[in-house]
Design an enzyme around this catalytic site. Sequence first.
Site, PDB file in Angstrom:
ATOM      1  N   ASP A 130       0.819  -1.217   0.000  1.00  0.00           N
ATOM      2  CA  ASP A 130       0.000   0.000   0.000  1.00  0.00           C
ATOM      3  C   ASP A 130       0.847   1.260   0.000  1.00  0.00           C
ATOM      4  O   ASP A 130       1.843   1.341   0.739  1.00  0.00           O
ATOM      5  CB  ASP A 130      -0.879   0.029   1.259  1.00  0.00           C
ATOM      6  CG  ASP A 130      -2.310  -0.389   0.966  1.00  0.00           C
ATOM      7  OD1 ASP A 130      -2.707  -0.427  -0.214  1.00  0.00           O
ATOM      8  OD2 ASP A 130      -3.032  -0.681   1.942  1.00  0.00           O
ATOM      9  N   GLU A 179      -5.280   4.296  -3.365  1.00  0.00           N
ATOM     10  CA  GLU A 179      -6.723   4.498  -3.282  1.00  0.00           C
ATOM     11  C   GLU A 179      -7.171   5.630  -4.197  1.00  0.00           C
ATOM     12  O   GLU A 179      -6.482   6.654  -4.290  1.00  0.00           O
ATOM     13  CB  GLU A 179      -7.104   4.828  -1.823  1.00  0.00           C
ATOM     14  CG  GLU A 179      -6.768   3.708  -0.855  1.00  0.00           C
ATOM     15  CD  GLU A 179      -7.162   4.029   0.590  1.00  0.00           C
ATOM     16  OE1 GLU A 179      -7.773   5.086   0.846  1.00  0.00           O
ATOM     17  OE2 GLU A 179      -6.839   3.204   1.462  1.00  0.00           O
ATOM     18  N   GLU A 188     -13.857  -2.080  -2.155  1.00  0.00           N
ATOM     19  CA  GLU A 188     -14.161  -2.240  -0.723  1.00  0.00           C
ATOM     20  C   GLU A 188     -15.546  -1.690  -0.410  1.00  0.00           C
ATOM     21  O   GLU A 188     -15.875  -0.558  -0.789  1.00  0.00           O
ATOM     22  CB  GLU A 188     -13.088  -1.520   0.116  1.00  0.00           C
ATOM     23  CG  GLU A 188     -13.332  -1.660   1.607  1.00  0.00           C
ATOM     24  CD  GLU A 188     -12.130  -1.278   2.464  1.00  0.00           C
ATOM     25  OE1 GLU A 188     -11.028  -1.036   1.918  1.00  0.00           O
ATOM     26  OE2 GLU A 188     -12.302  -1.232   3.692  1.00  0.00           O
TER      27      GLU A 188
HETATM   28  O1  KIV Z   1      -4.938  -1.831   4.079  1.00  0.00           O
HETATM   29  C1  KIV Z   1      -5.593  -2.845   3.822  1.00  0.00           C
HETATM   30  O2  KIV Z   1      -5.516  -3.888   4.488  1.00  0.00           O
HETATM   31  C2  KIV Z   1      -6.465  -2.789   2.656  1.00  0.00           C
HETATM   32  C3  KIV Z   1      -7.501  -3.873   2.539  1.00  0.00           C
HETATM   33  C4  KIV Z   1      -8.605  -3.600   3.470  1.00  0.00           C
HETATM   34  C5  KIV Z   1      -7.954  -4.025   1.147  1.00  0.00           C
HETATM   35  O3  KIV Z   1      -6.377  -1.902   1.878  1.00  0.00           O
END
Ligand code: KIV
Length: 275
Positions: A83, A115, A182
């Site tokens: 991420d 995102e 999500e």
């Molecule tokens: O940060 C995370 O774990 C996520 C998931 C909820 C998809 O982005």
Amino acid sequence: MKNTVLTLQKQKEEKDKIVMVTAYDYTTAKIMDEAGVNTILVGDSLGMVMLGYEDTLSVTMEDMIHHAAAVARGAKDAFVVVDMPFMSYQTSVYDAVVNAGRLMKEGRGNAVKLEGGVEFAPHIEAIVKASIPVVGHIGLTPQSVNAFGGFKVQGKDVEAAKKLIEDAKAVEAAGACMVVMECVPAKLAKKISEELTIPTIGIGAGPDCDGQVLVYQDLLSMYGDFRPKFVKVFANAGETMREGVKNYIRETKEGTFPAEEHCFKIDDTVIEKLY
Ligand code: KIV
């Protein structure tokens, strides 16, 4: 066999569901990898489940790199997605490319996730041009929790549903290799999954996505603070851990641990000479 952008795409084409799970450290990544998941997400959810924050906003690039590198060392076959934390890409396309590069170079991920939909298509396009695979994330995007006014299901009226379809298509057109959806109503997620050529990965988005993702502490019941409706508990590892630690405390206090088999031996003649 190593999962790659190509094998994941093939899974969509062959209707073989993609399984993604989060992990944030070497040991857990190794367990998930050995269990056979296709992809591991080093989610910024680590802010909550590993660091105890109330949301993901405080997570830094250094946090993500530190955890991603540990996961990458444990994941032999799983495709590792990392991420991009809050404010590591929202500020500019330039920042997005530089920080995505760090997550690959220092964090050793196989792809980054960010995102946002239409508004972040230029960021996705630029990262992809730098030869970095990007996973999109639309619907409920937790980094926007303050803008949304809470964690809510997205795309419920016609206008919002149309915007979600536009977001999904923009992310695909920008070159993303997958997209996480999500908290999206199941029927809308099904329509989007049918219209996209790239795999969709659902979390609270029903059974018709091309794959599913869950936070591991949720699916193993290790995080008691909050359990969203979309979570299914597959094993009670939290309770097993608590029991194990209680047994350790009891045996240590009783003096039954460590037992003979846990002790190192020394010749009695050596000990005798010490008295
Ligand atoms: O940060 C995370 O774990 C996520 C998931 C909820 C998809 O982005």
